[in-house]
Every structure is written in structure tokens, then in C-alpha cells.
Design a protein around this motif. Structure first.
Motif, PDB file in Angstrom:
ATOM      1  N   ILE A   1     -16.810  -3.263   3.088  1.00  0.00           N
ATOM      2  CA  ILE A   1     -16.616  -1.817   2.930  1.00  0.00           C
ATOM      3  C   ILE A   1     -16.062  -1.450   1.544  1.00  0.00           C
ATOM      4  O   ILE A   1     -16.510  -0.495   0.924  1.00  0.00           O
ATOM      5  N   ASP A   2     -15.108  -2.234   1.040  1.00  0.00           N
ATOM      6  CA  ASP A   2     -14.491  -1.890  -0.242  1.00  0.00           C
ATOM      7  C   ASP A   2     -15.398  -2.241  -1.430  1.00  0.00           C
ATOM      8  O   ASP A   2     -15.128  -1.828  -2.558  1.00  0.00           O
TER       9      ASP A   2
ATOM     10  N   THR B   1      -2.983   0.880   3.456  1.00  0.00           N
ATOM     11  CA  THR B   1      -2.571  -0.294   4.235  1.00  0.00           C
ATOM     12  C   THR B   1      -1.075  -0.244   4.500  1.00  0.00           C
ATOM     13  O   THR B   1      -0.610  -0.546   5.607  1.00  0.00           O
TER      14      THR B   1
ATOM     15  N   ALA C   1     -14.178   0.239  13.353  1.00  0.00           N
ATOM     16  CA  ALA C   1     -13.872  -1.159  13.005  1.00  0.00           C
ATOM     17  C   ALA C   1     -12.911  -1.101  11.835  1.00  0.00           C
ATOM     18  O   ALA C   1     -13.336  -0.993  10.683  1.00  0.00           O
ATOM     19  N   SER C   2     -11.624  -1.111  12.117  1.00  0.00           N
ATOM     20  CA  SER C   2     -10.625  -0.964  11.067  1.00  0.00           C
ATOM     21  C   SER C   2      -9.508  -1.976  11.264  1.00  0.00           C
ATOM     22  O   SER C   2      -8.840  -1.985  12.297  1.00  0.00           O
TER      23      SER C   2
ATOM     24  N   GLN D   1      -6.825  -1.943   9.625  1.00  0.00           N
ATOM     25  CA  GLN D   1      -5.543  -1.238   9.556  1.00  0.00           C
ATOM     26  C   GLN D   1      -5.137  -0.759  10.949  1.00  0.00           C
ATOM     27  O   GLN D   1      -3.980  -0.869  11.344  1.00  0.00           O
TER      28      GLN D   1
ATOM     29  N   ARG E   1      -5.992   7.866  13.758  1.00  0.00           N
ATOM     30  CA  ARG E   1      -6.560   6.594  14.216  1.00  0.00           C
ATOM     31  C   ARG E   1      -5.460   5.560  14.499  1.00  0.00           C
ATOM     32  O   ARG E   1      -5.650   4.670  15.312  1.00  0.00           O
TER      33      ARG E   1
ATOM     34  N   LYS F   1      -5.147  -8.269  -1.898  1.00  0.00           N
ATOM     35  CA  LYS F   1      -4.288  -7.110  -1.605  1.00  0.00           C
ATOM     36  C   LYS F   1      -3.920  -7.075  -0.120  1.00  0.00           C
ATOM     37  O   LYS F   1      -2.748  -6.912   0.229  1.00  0.00           O
ATOM     38  N   SER F   2      -4.901  -7.224   0.746  1.00  0.00           N
ATOM     39  CA  SER F   2      -4.630  -7.161   2.195  1.00  0.00           C
ATOM     40  C   SER F   2      -3.634  -8.234   2.606  1.00  0.00           C
ATOM     41  O   SER F   2      -2.716  -7.990   3.404  1.00  0.00           O
TER      42      SER F   2
ATOM     43  N   GLU G   1     -17.271   5.513   7.075  1.00  0.00           N
ATOM     44  CA  GLU G   1     -15.863   5.224   6.740  1.00  0.00           C
ATOM     45  C   GLU G   1     -15.578   5.415   5.249  1.00  0.00           C
ATOM     46  O   GLU G   1     -14.438   5.656   4.846  1.00  0.00           O
TER      47      GLU G   1
ATOM     48  N   LYS H   1     -11.842   6.910   2.432  1.00  0.00           N
ATOM     49  CA  LYS H   1     -11.120   5.950   1.589  1.00  0.00           C
ATOM     50  C   LYS H   1     -10.305   6.727   0.542  1.00  0.00           C
ATOM     51  O   LYS H   1     -10.115   7.930   0.679  1.00  0.00           O
TER      52      LYS H   1
END
Ligand code: S3P
Length: 442
Positions: free
Chosen positions: A328-329, A109, A180-181, A183, A140, A36-37, A352, A356
Motif C-alpha cells: 500500500i505505501d 501508526t 485490512a489494516s 494499525q 476504525r 518505520k513500522s 485506502e 493516507k
């Protein structure tokens, strides 16, 4: 003949899936859908590149389709066939003011990365999405973009949608991100392409680095050192062919299914194992899972492998610190795994999760407990006591794709039926999830 362990009930607008305990091991091979990313980035970067790009293995999930529709609103010609997405790049200054609001659907995203690109455009944009997006923090991203000189507004001074953006005339910055992102990092780097001078993002832990890797395949120089990435403004992207590996975040569901359904053995083909994403493999190995990587190779700038998982006995682990952005996901489905592990699993440094698609600390803990698990929510994670047998119940997905899939897998090991509500959200990231799962049932 395969037993029908999965079936649907349509109740009003909601799709309820009923999952019964697997009558035997899960066996077979799954071709994991595209990352996906990486799919989002491929469409975004191809849109601002010069020339025609092709994207192979694109994830046709709802989120990535939202990115395509936003880019079309901005004047980009994108054609879709089953195998290839073709993007006629507009170059860095060829996007056009959209007639309508840009609808990002459920996709964080899309809104965050696109904001970075729009910060570099002089025209007016309005971005909004669904009820979940309306609750997710945007400061952010809008905060650093405003520091770069973009005019941005939104509810709570630019923290919530709808966002309005009018950019242009950006100034490069060195941004120290408190989270820490990827995005945030990606949005600032993309704005940096349009800024004077150079733009650096430094983060507290390394987040996924797909933007840095893919920008290089589009001919952009990105320097990376430890926790920092730097880009020079004014660089042009050149069209390319993008090959999208399978999404390790989708593979995660099959990995956990294979680990917890007794005697299972599953092979997952062409899965991305980028070190900034592969935390689940390390954690599952620490927990005693029988995971092996085969045929490791590179695909379009990203490392991939075929992954084999066999069921085994599992033990509790601690998941914290630098591991968190690397998985994370996957925490919702790892929590399910932890319910079957011997001992107390502690997940921390993961606040975090609260921002979501849902507050995934609360949704995971509450729904797993409905099934008989012993989970406690903490300020920055959860504690799971295992192993606990699971039992049937009706559970909510809260329109969160990863909660829906986690609950469905719980059904495979529960005594009694698990009914999962609102499973249509699963199409956000894994439209063929139930078909793939059915293919493994014997
Ligand atoms: C993503 C980054 C992560 C992740 C999300 C996709 C990306 O979010 O949770 O599903 O594609 O950059 P954050 O950057 O908010 O951590």
C-alpha cells in the motif's frame, strides 16, 4: 567529481529541491534505514515490558521520534545514542497520566497503536497531531476499542482528533475489521493484552504482521490462523533486544530509481522482506524488473535480504486484491514506475490510499500528470498509460513524505528540472534520502 543534480532552494518556510535528469546510471550500495513500522512497535512494546530493552537499527525519522516523545510523556525513560535506543520498561501497569496532550505529529501508526495501549489505562489522555492527522479517520480504531469498553471521544464522535481516552476494565472481543489494516489489528490486539478473556481480530486480507511477530519476541503468545490473530489478556511482556531491518518501503524508492534510470545497478543492504510487506518485489518482477534477493536470512524474527536491482525494460501490470495491503505505501512510487512501463497499468482495490498522509490517488495522479504522465484517478485506484517521457515542472509534495520522494525520483528521468516543494516532510520516514540518492549518482 559527481555532477550536482540535486540542489535546494529555500523559499519562505518551504524547502524546494531541484532535481535534474541523471547524467548516467545509478551505481552503488545503500544501507536502507530502519523499518518505520517495526521501530514504532519496538518503542511501544519495550515501554510496557518488564525490564530494559535495547533497539538496534531504529529509524530516527520524525514519525518514530513522535512515538518516543509520547512514551516519555507517559513516564517512560528512553535514552538515545546514534546506534541504540534503550527503553526502561514500565511493565503493563506502570505508565503515568501525562501532564500534556500527547502530540503524534504526522504519525498515524503512533496515534492508532498507542490508542490500543491507552485503552488499557485508567488515566486520562488527549492525543492530537498535525493538520494531516486531523483529517485521518480514527473510528476504525476507536470503534472496536469502545466495543471493548474504553471511554473514547473526539470530533465526529471519536472519528477525528483530538481524541480523549480513558480506559481500563476492558472486555475481550472478536473483531471483524472491514479494512485490512495493521494499525487497526495492532491497536485491538494491544488493548486485548489488557482485556478479560481473549481478543481476536479477523481481517479481509492479511495486513503486515510485525505486531504478532514482535509480541512473540517479547514473550507474548499470539495465535495466528489465516486472516485471524488472537491474544489472551493479562500476559506480561519481557524486555528484549530488538534488531530493526531496513524498511522495504524506503528501499522501494531505490528499487524504482534503479529500474527506471537506464543502465543502473544498485544493491540495497539488509532489507526486510516479510511476505506481508514484500508485494513490491513480486509486482516489479511481474513488470519485468531485474530484481534479485541475495543472502536471505532472519533478523530478530523478521526475514531480510540484500536486494539487487538492475535497469531493464518494463511492462504494465495489474495490481489488486490481496497484493494491495502488501504494498500500500509503495503505490505512489510504483505509479512512477508504471509511467515508464509499456502498456496500461491498472491499480484497483486501493481506496485506502485516500486516507493516507494525503489522498494519494489524487496527489499521485495530479503531480505525475504535471510532469507529462498519462494517469487517471479511479474510485479505488488509478490507471496509468505508459511509457511516457517526463518533463520538468514544479510539483507539490503536500507535506507527504512518499509523494516528495516519488517526485524527486521523477526528476532523475525528466527532461528539464523538477522542482519539488516542501521536501522536509521526507524526514518522516527517510531522513537521509537525498544523501543516499546523491551517493548513487555518477
Ligand atoms: C502501518 C500500517 C499501514 C501503513 C502505514 C504503517 C503500520 O497502515 O500504510 O504506513 O505500521 O502498522 P494501515 O494499517 O492503515 O493500512
Amino acid at each position: 567529481m559527481k555532477p550536482t543534480t540535486l540542489h535546494n532552494i529555500q523559499g519562505g518556510n518551504e524547502m524546494i529541491k531541484v532535481i535534474q535528469k541523471a547524467k548516467g546510471p545509478l551505481k552503488g550500495t545503500v544501507k536502507i534505514p530502519g523499518d518505520k513500522s517495526i521501530s514504532h512497535r519496538a518503542v511501544l512494546f519495550a515501554s510496557i515490558a518488564e525490564g530494559t530493552s535495547t533497539i538496534h537499527g531504529f529509524l530516527r525519522g520524525q514519525d518514530c521520534l513522535s512515538t518516543i516523545s509520547c512514551m516519555r510523556e507517559l513516564g517512560v525513560e528512553i535514552t538515545e545514542t546514534d546506534d541504540v535506543i534503550t527503553v526502561e520498561g514500565k511493565g503493563s501497569s506502570g505508565l503515568a497520566e501525562p501532564d500534556k496532550l500527547l502530540d503524534v505529529g504526522n504519525s498515524g501508526t503512533t496515534i492508532r497503536l498507542l490508542s490500543g495501549i491507552l485503552a488499557g489505562q485508567e488515566f486520562y489522555n488527549v492525543l492530537a497531531g498535525d493538520d494531516s492527522i486531523a483529517k485521518r479517520p480514527m473510528r476504525r480504531v476507536t470503534g472496536p476499542l469502545k466495543m471493548m469498553n474504553a471511554s473514547i471521544d473526539g470530533r465526529d464522535f471519536g472519528n477525528y482528533t483530538p481524541l480523549t481516552i480513558r480506559g481500563g476494565n476492558l472486555q475481550g472481543i472478536h473483531y471483524f475489521s472491514p479494512v485490512a489494516s495493521a494499525q487497526v489489528k495492532s491497536a485491538v490486539l494491544l488493548a486485548g493484552l489488557y482485556a478479560n478473556g481473549q481478543t481476536t481480530v479477523t481481517e479481509p486480507f492479511l495486513s503486515r504482521d510485525h505486531t504478532e511477530r514482535m509480541l512473540r519476541t517479547f514473550g507474548v503468545e499470539v495465535e495466528t490462523e489465516d486472516l485471524s490473530a488472537t491474544i489472551r489478556g493479562g500476559q506480561k511482556l519481557q524486555a528484549t533486544k530488538v534488531e530493526v531491518p531496513g524498511d522495504i518501503s524506503s528501499a522501494a524508492f531505490m528499487l524504482v530509481a534503479g529500474a527506471i534510470v537506464p543502465e543502473s545497478e544498485i544493491k540495497l543492504d539488509v532489507v526486510g522482506i516479510n511476505p506481508t510487506r514484500a508485494g513490491i518485489i513480486d509486482v516489479m518482477k511481474r513488470a519485468g524488473a531485474d530484481v534479485t534477493l541475495e543472502n536471505e536470512r532472519m533478523l530478530g524474527g523478521e526475514p531480510v535480504a540484500d536486494i539487487r536491482i538492475k535497469a531493464s525494460s518494463l511492462k504494465a501490470v495489474e495490481i489488486a486484491g490481496a497484493d494491495i495491503p502488501r504494498l500500500i505505501d509503495e503505490i505512489p512510487v510504483l505509479a512512477l514506475l508504471a509511467t515508464q512501463a509499456e502498456g496500461t497499468t491498472v491499480i484497483k482495490d486501493a481506496a485506502e490510499l485516500k486516507v493516507k498522509e494525503t489522498n494519494r490517488i489524487d496527489t499521485v495522479v495530479n503531480q505525475l500528470n504535471k510532469l507529462g504522465a498519462s494517469c487517471e484517478a479511479t474510485e479505488d485506484g488509478m490507471i496509468i498509460h505508459g511509457p511516457t517521457p517526463l518533463k520538468g515542472a514544479e510539483v507539490e509534495s503536500f507535506h507527504d513524505h512518499r509523494i516528495g520522494m516519488t517526485m524527486a525520483l521523477a526528476g532523475l528521468i525528466s527532461e528539464g528540472e523538477v522542482k519539488v516543494k516542501d521536501t522536509e516532510a521526507i524526514a518522516v520516514s527517510y531522513p537521509d534520502f537525498f544523501e543516499d540518492l546523491k551517493g548513487l549518482l555518477n
